[in-house]
Design an enzyme around this catalytic site. Structure first.
Site, PDB file in Angstrom:
ATOM      1  N   ASP A 154      -5.660  -8.047  -7.536  1.00 42.15           N
ATOM      2  CA  ASP A 154      -5.414  -7.548  -6.661  1.00 42.15           C
ATOM      3  C   ASP A 154      -4.122  -6.389  -7.559  1.00 42.15           C
ATOM      4  O   ASP A 154      -3.138  -7.295  -7.833  1.00 42.15           O
ATOM      5  CB  ASP A 154      -5.285  -8.482  -5.107  1.00 42.15           C
ATOM      6  N   ASP A 195      -8.428  -1.155  -2.393  1.00 43.53           N
ATOM      7  CA  ASP A 195      -7.469  -2.863  -2.138  1.00 43.53           C
ATOM      8  C   ASP A 195      -8.797  -3.507  -1.311  1.00 43.53           C
ATOM      9  O   ASP A 195      -8.145  -4.846  -1.030  1.00 43.53           O
ATOM     10  CB  ASP A 195      -6.110  -2.693  -1.079  1.00 43.53           C
ATOM     11  N   GLU A 218       3.383  -2.360  -2.492  1.00 45.63           N
ATOM     12  CA  GLU A 218       2.899  -2.228  -2.076  1.00 45.63           C
ATOM     13  C   GLU A 218       2.490  -4.124  -0.924  1.00 45.63           C
ATOM     14  O   GLU A 218       2.812  -4.748   0.120  1.00 45.63           O
ATOM     15  CB  GLU A 218       0.813  -2.653  -1.517  1.00 45.63           C
ATOM     16  N   GLU A 219       3.038  -5.165  -2.066  1.00 46.13           N
ATOM     17  CA  GLU A 219       3.002  -6.692  -2.050  1.00 46.13           C
ATOM     18  C   GLU A 219       3.563  -6.910  -1.229  1.00 46.13           C
ATOM     19  O   GLU A 219       3.671  -8.095  -0.578  1.00 46.13           O
ATOM     20  CB  GLU A 219       2.705  -7.462  -2.742  1.00 46.13           C
ATOM     21  N   HIS A 252      -2.898   0.749  -5.069  1.00 39.87           N
ATOM     22  CA  HIS A 252      -1.110  -0.417  -5.150  1.00 39.87           C
ATOM     23  C   HIS A 252      -1.349  -0.298  -7.115  1.00 39.87           C
ATOM     24  O   HIS A 252      -1.828  -1.370  -7.624  1.00 39.87           O
ATOM     25  CB  HIS A 252      -0.563  -0.872  -4.503  1.00 39.87           C
ATOM     26  N   ASP A 309       1.898  -2.128  -8.357  1.00 44.57           N
ATOM     27  CA  ASP A 309       2.409  -3.471  -8.355  1.00 44.57           C
ATOM     28  C   ASP A 309       1.309  -5.357  -7.912  1.00 44.57           C
ATOM     29  O   ASP A 309       0.162  -4.689  -7.476  1.00 44.57           O
ATOM     30  CB  ASP A 309       3.199  -3.772  -7.216  1.00 44.57           C
ATOM     31  N   HIS A 369      -3.078 -14.133  -4.886  1.00 42.39           N
ATOM     32  CA  HIS A 369      -1.627 -14.658  -4.964  1.00 42.39           C
ATOM     33  C   HIS A 369      -1.273 -15.486  -5.144  1.00 42.39           C
ATOM     34  O   HIS A 369      -0.008 -15.793  -5.087  1.00 42.39           O
ATOM     35  CB  HIS A 369      -1.142 -13.874  -3.001  1.00 42.39           C
TER      36      HIS A 369
END
Length: 471
Positions: free
Chosen positions: A112, A166, A142-143, A73, A75, A442
């Site tokens: 990530d 991922d 995705e997030e 992904h 993002d 994150h």
């Protein structure tokens, strides 16, 4: 800054990616960059209506092999420390080497899934790797909801095998994930006016946690504990609220009620019982009680419906996987409750088996309807059931053993992944998820292990050639 790290081609692209804004729902510039790189190296490339990008590279040495889709992904989660000035819409991420790790200065690193992106861009460029036909799928958002994966059209994807890049544990092959769906229960409320001294009861100090990954840790649910208190003190409810997010186990819950003279004593007894039940998992559990003025309470019938509904709704692990030891298969989380003209209760359910997810959500509907409440079910995302007999899994395991002399771990995760959505859409049933070692994603503490990136690149090249040769 990263030019001395190996493999140089991967770190070159990762450093370029760090310069490009790509917060969730703002992937336009990174998509443009990927398209530019694909065209530069002569690949077929296209972009769909929701912003997903796909590129295809011809085989090198194995024209008759099945096409492999490599997916990641675009993002990233954009978080920074409070004392850091950083505008994610224009300021570049500043990566740096700290011993064996690459980190970012005061922000999330975006490894990530930036390392996955860099691997794909490197594969687009290199000429000497042996492989069958390759398809590179880059999804948006995705997030914050898997909206890119949900927006895909079946005909957009030509590959027959899917390798998701991922994962965050080098040496682990992920082979399954949970699907999920939310149930929003709405119970109409009727009140009676009163003027009495009441109690404000607060359950607090719980650990909470992710309602998928940490649902099996034996942690308490503040709403369920509060419901037990209300039931046992014969409370008349004036107000109740608890929980914050649908995907988090609720840590706090509060109710304002009218109750009998012995209520405070019973609450103390229940607090002691709760602390005994959760002595290992909730050492900071507290039940606080203070007096307050109450001017309205639920009428008798509505009060009974609400409390008994909260007592009856399930929470926690409902079934363990019969395929993967230690994996939660099915669970549900009593996530939030609010009162504003009606009581609104959100349940978040998960399962790696779609029929089991349906069954849980149906049982929640039945309980709610018995209380004369309505139920709205949001769109569900599908699970990815582990398949230990997968041919792709066997080849991937053998490839790892050939390089490192040991079997990789096989795991599944009790949370939603794009692989579940893409597999359900395309019918692809040969799927794995792999990646380098990434820790604390994150958060501004995010870091990626340098040596694992080098080893993962070596493994990915070997795996792609082995798939092409043996399929």
């Amino acid at each position: 800054m990263l030019e001395n790290l190996e493999p140089k081609i991967v770190w070159k692209y990762f450093e370029e990616i760090c310069k490009i804004p790509r917060c969730s729902k703002h992937e336009e510039k990174i998509a443009e960059y990927i398209i530019e790189v694909a065209k530069q190296h002569g690949l077929e490339v296209e972009k769909d209506d929701v912003g997903n990008v796909i590129a295809r590279k011809k085989a090198n040495g194995y024209d008759n092999a099945p096409m492999v889709t490599l997916q990641c992904h675009m993002d990233m989660v954009c978080e920074k420390n409070k004392d850091v000035e950083h505008d994610f819409s224009k300021d570049p991420i500043q990566p740096y080497v700290d011993g064996e790790w690459v980190k970012a200065k005061g922000t999330t690193l975006g490894a990530d899934n930036g390392i996955g992106l860099a691997m794909c861009l490197a594969l687009m460029e290199i000429k000497d790797a042996k492989h069958g036909p390759l398809e590179f799928l880059f999804t948006v958002d995705e997030e914050t909801g898997l909206t890119g994966a949900f927006g895909l059209k079946k005909e957009f994807i030509k590959g027959k095998l899917l390798i998701n890049l991922d994962s965050e544990d080098f040496g682990v092959i992920y082979i399954g994930c949970a699907g999920g769906g939310n149930s929003t229960i709405k119970l109409p409320l009727k009140f009676e006016e009163v003027d009495k001294e009441g109690l404000r009861i607060t359950v607090k100090g719980l650990k909470g946690g992710h309602s998928g990954i940490e649902i099996d840790k034996g942690r308490a649910n503040s709403i369920k504990l509060l419901a037990r208190i209300l039931y046992n003190i014969n409370a008349r409810v004036s107000k109740i609220e608890g929980g914050d997010k649908h995907n988090a186990i609720p840590r706090e819950a509060m109710a304002e009620v009218v109750a009998g003279e012995d209520a405070i004593e019973k609450i103390k007894e229940l607090e002691a019982a709760f602390r005994n039940e959760y002595s290992r998992t909730e050492p900071n559990l507290k039940v606080e009680v203070e007096k307050c003025r109450i001017t309205k309470v639920l009428d008798g019938e509505t009060n009974e419906k609400l409390i008994k509904l909260l007592m009856s709704l399930p929470h926690g692990v409902l079934a363990m996987s019969q395929e993967v030891e230690g994996l939660v298969e099915t669970s549900t989380n009593l996530a939030t409750i609010r009162m504003d003209g009606e009581a609104t209760i959100v349940m978040s359910s998960r399962s790696s088996i779609n029929s089991a997810l349906d069954a849980v959500m149906q049982s929640i509907r039945c309980m709610a309807e018995l209380a004369k409440a309505s139920v709205e079910e949001g769109s569900k995302y599908p699970g990815w059931k582990p398949n230990l007999d997968s041919r792709l899994l066997k080849i991937a395991s053998d490839a790892f053993k050939e390089l490192y002399g040991k079997e990789p771990e096989k795991k599944a995760i009790h949370a939603g992944l794009e692989t579940g959505v893409i597999g359900d859409l395309t019918g692809i049933n040969e799927i794995i998820s792999i990646g380098p070692q990434i820790e604390h994603p994150h958060s501004p503490d995010e870091r990626v292990h340098v040596k694992s990136v080098e080893e993962f690149w070596k493994y990915l090249l070997h795996l792609l050639e082995k798939v092409a040769k043996e399929w």
